[in-house]
Design a protein around this motif. Structure first.
Motif, PDB file in Angstrom:
ATOM      1  N   ALA A 206       0.834  -1.202   0.000  1.00 41.45           N
ATOM      2  CA  ALA A 206       0.000   0.000   0.000  1.00 41.45           C
ATOM      3  C   ALA A 206       0.872   1.255   0.000  1.00 41.45           C
ATOM      4  N   PHE A 207       0.295   2.350  -0.485  1.00 35.53           N
ATOM      5  CA  PHE A 207       1.005   3.623  -0.507  1.00 35.53           C
ATOM      6  C   PHE A 207       0.115   4.724   0.052  1.00 35.53           C
ATOM      7  N   ASP A 208       0.735   5.659   0.783  1.00 31.80           N
ATOM      8  CA  ASP A 208       0.004   6.832   1.267  1.00 31.80           C
ATOM      9  C   ASP A 208       0.963   8.018   1.261  1.00 31.80           C
ATOM     10  N   ARG A 209       0.383   9.222   1.304  1.00 32.42           N
ATOM     11  CA  ARG A 209       1.177  10.450   1.295  1.00 32.42           C
ATOM     12  C   ARG A 209       0.583  11.449   2.262  1.00 32.42           C
ATOM     13  N   SER A 210       1.459  12.190   2.954  1.00 33.34           N
ATOM     14  CA  SER A 210       1.035  13.275   3.843  1.00 33.34           C
ATOM     15  C   SER A 210       1.877  14.508   3.567  1.00 33.34           C
ATOM     16  N   ILE A 211       1.222  15.671   3.501  1.00 37.87           N
ATOM     17  CA  ILE A 211       1.912  16.945   3.285  1.00 37.87           C
ATOM     18  C   ILE A 211       1.677  17.831   4.498  1.00 37.87           C
ATOM     19  N   PHE A 212       2.768  18.393   5.040  1.00 39.30           N
ATOM     20  CA  PHE A 212       2.679  19.299   6.179  1.00 39.30           C
ATOM     21  C   PHE A 212       2.943  20.732   5.720  1.00 39.30           C
ATOM     22  N   ASP A 213       2.366  21.672   6.415  1.00 35.07           N
ATOM     23  CA  ASP A 213       2.514  23.082   6.065  1.00 35.07           C
ATOM     24  C   ASP A 213       3.840  23.597   6.610  1.00 35.07           C
ATOM     25  N   GLY A 214       4.914  23.242   5.915  1.00 37.73           N
ATOM     26  CA  GLY A 214       6.235  23.639   6.380  1.00 37.73           C
ATOM     27  C   GLY A 214       7.265  23.533   5.285  1.00 37.73           C
ATOM     28  N   GLY A 215       8.503  23.920   5.623  1.00 40.37           N
ATOM     29  CA  GLY A 215       9.617  23.822   4.696  1.00 40.37           C
ATOM     30  C   GLY A 215      10.279  22.459   4.790  1.00 40.37           C
ATOM     31  N   HIS A 216      11.531  22.390   4.348  1.00 37.35           N
ATOM     32  CA  HIS A 216      12.205  21.098   4.291  1.00 37.35           C
ATOM     33  C   HIS A 216      12.325  20.454   5.667  1.00 37.35           C
ATOM     34  N   PHE A 217      12.450  21.266   6.698  1.00 39.18           N
ATOM     35  CA  PHE A 217      12.623  20.707   8.039  1.00 39.18           C
ATOM     36  C   PHE A 217      11.315  20.687   8.823  1.00 39.18           C
ATOM     37  N   PHE A 218      10.228  20.338   8.127  1.00 37.24           N
ATOM     38  CA  PHE A 218       8.959  20.098   8.822  1.00 37.24           C
ATOM     39  C   PHE A 218       9.106  18.959   9.817  1.00 37.24           C
ATOM     40  N   ILE A 219      10.138  18.133   9.655  1.00 37.18           N
ATOM     41  CA  ILE A 219      10.401  17.054  10.601  1.00 37.18           C
ATOM     42  C   ILE A 219      10.644  17.606  11.998  1.00 37.18           C
ATOM     43  N   ASP A 220      11.129  18.849  12.083  1.00 41.47           N
ATOM     44  CA  ASP A 220      11.340  19.509  13.380  1.00 41.47           C
ATOM     45  C   ASP A 220      10.201  20.458  13.723  1.00 41.47           C
ATOM     46  N   SER A 221       9.775  21.265  12.750  1.00 40.46           N
ATOM     47  CA  SER A 221       8.747  22.269  13.030  1.00 40.46           C
ATOM     48  C   SER A 221       7.379  21.656  13.278  1.00 40.46           C
ATOM     49  N   HIS A 222       7.138  20.446  12.729  1.00 40.43           N
ATOM     50  CA  HIS A 222       5.852  19.767  12.897  1.00 40.43           C
ATOM     51  C   HIS A 222       6.062  18.369  13.488  1.00 40.43           C
ATOM     52  N   ARG A 223       6.968  18.321  14.466  1.00 37.21           N
ATOM     53  CA  ARG A 223       7.375  17.026  15.017  1.00 37.21           C
ATOM     54  C   ARG A 223       6.197  16.229  15.560  1.00 37.21           C
ATOM     55  N   ALA A 224       5.384  16.832  16.400  1.00 41.95           N
ATOM     56  CA  ALA A 224       4.280  16.102  17.031  1.00 41.95           C
ATOM     57  C   ALA A 224       3.289  15.587  15.994  1.00 41.95           C
ATOM     58  N   GLU A 225       2.952  16.447  15.019  1.00 43.52           N
ATOM     59  CA  GLU A 225       2.002  16.025  13.985  1.00 43.52           C
ATOM     60  C   GLU A 225       2.583  14.898  13.126  1.00 43.52           C
ATOM     61  N   LEU A 226       3.888  14.977  12.847  1.00 40.63           N
ATOM     62  CA  LEU A 226       4.525  13.934  12.042  1.00 40.63           C
ATOM     63  C   LEU A 226       4.531  12.606  12.789  1.00 40.63           C
ATOM     64  N   ILE A 227       4.879  12.629  14.058  1.00 40.25           N
ATOM     65  CA  ILE A 227       4.901  11.384  14.841  1.00 40.25           C
ATOM     66  C   ILE A 227       3.499  10.795  14.936  1.00 40.25           C
ATOM     67  N   ASP A 228       2.501  11.641  15.115  1.00 36.85           N
ATOM     68  CA  ASP A 228       1.111  11.142  15.141  1.00 36.85           C
ATOM     69  C   ASP A 228       0.745  10.483  13.818  1.00 36.85           C
ATOM     70  N   ALA A 229       1.136  11.125  12.710  1.00 38.13           N
ATOM     71  CA  ALA A 229       0.814  10.576  11.386  1.00 38.13           C
ATOM     72  C   ALA A 229       1.531   9.244  11.164  1.00 38.13           C
ATOM     73  N   ILE A 230       2.773   9.148  11.624  1.00 38.75           N
ATOM     74  CA  ILE A 230       3.519   7.889  11.508  1.00 38.75           C
ATOM     75  C   ILE A 230       2.830   6.793  12.305  1.00 38.75           C
ATOM     76  N   ALA A 231       2.428   7.108  13.535  1.00 38.53           N
ATOM     77  CA  ALA A 231       1.783   6.111  14.389  1.00 38.53           C
ATOM     78  C   ALA A 231       0.471   5.618  13.776  1.00 38.53           C
ATOM     79  N   VAL A 232      -0.334   6.539  13.247  1.00 41.92           N
ATOM     80  CA  VAL A 232      -1.600   6.158  12.623  1.00 41.92           C
ATOM     81  C   VAL A 232      -1.343   5.278  11.411  1.00 41.92           C
ATOM     82  N   SER A 233      -0.379   5.670  10.577  1.00 38.41           N
ATOM     83  CA  SER A 233      -0.074   4.912   9.376  1.00 38.41           C
ATOM     84  C   SER A 233       0.466   3.526   9.727  1.00 38.41           C
ATOM     85  N   LEU A 234       1.334   3.460  10.710  1.00 44.77           N
ATOM     86  CA  LEU A 234       1.903   2.184  11.135  1.00 44.77           C
ATOM     87  C   LEU A 234       0.828   1.271  11.709  1.00 44.77           C
TER      88      LEU A 234
END
Length: 250
Positions: A206-234
């Protein structure tokens, strides 16, 4: 929920420490396990590895040293390519794939752009590239001691990213695990959804995609939202897989 280990790979110039705050934000069933790259962090006394084969060998050994539970892989930017190659290497050498692969801040292999001069280009070119990402302050980049410390690591990692080559079509099978691609709406690298959606061609899963409202380092600026999205996807991915599919590394 069955416990899962999420091995995390850092972006260029980064170390395992970029994931130091992730365990506090992750659900209890998800064990965050950053992988340490040579030449930085706890491996700062080891030589940098600018070639893919030796580095993947090292990472395979690291993952195989922790075979206690089903595992997933996540990486950002260079880390996404490392996670992708690590998934293939583990499949080829052990017959076991990750139960999920997260690729963040990185276009799909079909859209990869080669750059081969990072090990020999002027130092200022490296610093200018760092400035474009906006992650390193001007004060630090003006600090000679800091520059001498970080430039060799960044050169090495930019070289890895730029010299990666997709295997010729038909030379290896696609993965079978689910892939989830993450991008930033203001990231020049991943704001084009087509460059992320092409990751679907790299797996029969399966494939899925998520876009966050941020620049290249959304991994830091949107950390909590990214971890939540990873947990839901996993969670979604593992619920669709049988117990036999969720293997640990033997």
């Amino acid at each position: 929920m069955q416990p899962i280990t999420l091995f995390c790979l850092p972006y260029a110039g980064g170390a395992a420490a970029v994931y130091r705050e992730w365990p506090q934000a992750a659900p209890s069933w998800l064990r965050i396990a950053p992988l340490h790259l040579p030449g930085r962090g706890v491996r700062h006394d080891e030589a940098l590895l600018p070639d893919w084969e030796r580095l993947i060998d090292r990472l395979v050994a690291d993952v195989r040293s922790q075979p206690d539970r089903p595992f997933a892989l996540f990486g950002h930017s260079l880390g996404a390519l490392l996670a992708f190659e690590l998934a293939h290497a583990l499949c080829q050498r052990t017959g076991v794939e990750p139960c999920w692969l997260g690729v963040s801040g990185c276009p799909a292999p079909a859209h990869h752009v080669a750059e081969t001069d990072w090990l020999v280009c002027p130092e200022q070119d490296v610093l200018d590239e760092l400035k474009t990402f906006g992650q390193t302050s001007a004060e630090l980049l003006a600090n000679r001691e800091f520059v001498e410390l970080i430039v060799p690591v960044v050169r090495n990692d930019f070289h890895l990213y730029g010299t990666w080559r997709a295997p010729r079509p038909g030379t290896r099978n696609p993965l079978d695990c689910p892939i989830h691609a993450f991008g930033g709406s203001r990231d020049d690298v991943t704001q084009d959804a087509l460059k992320l959606d092409a990751w679907r061609d790299e797996s029969r899963g399966a494939f899925d995609r998520s876009i966050f409202d941020g620049g290249h380092f959304f991994i830091d600026s949107h950390r909590a939202e990214l971890i939540d999205a990873i947990a839901v996807s996993l969670r979604h991915a593992t619920l669709e897989q049988t117990h036999a599919d969720l293997q640990s590394i033997g």
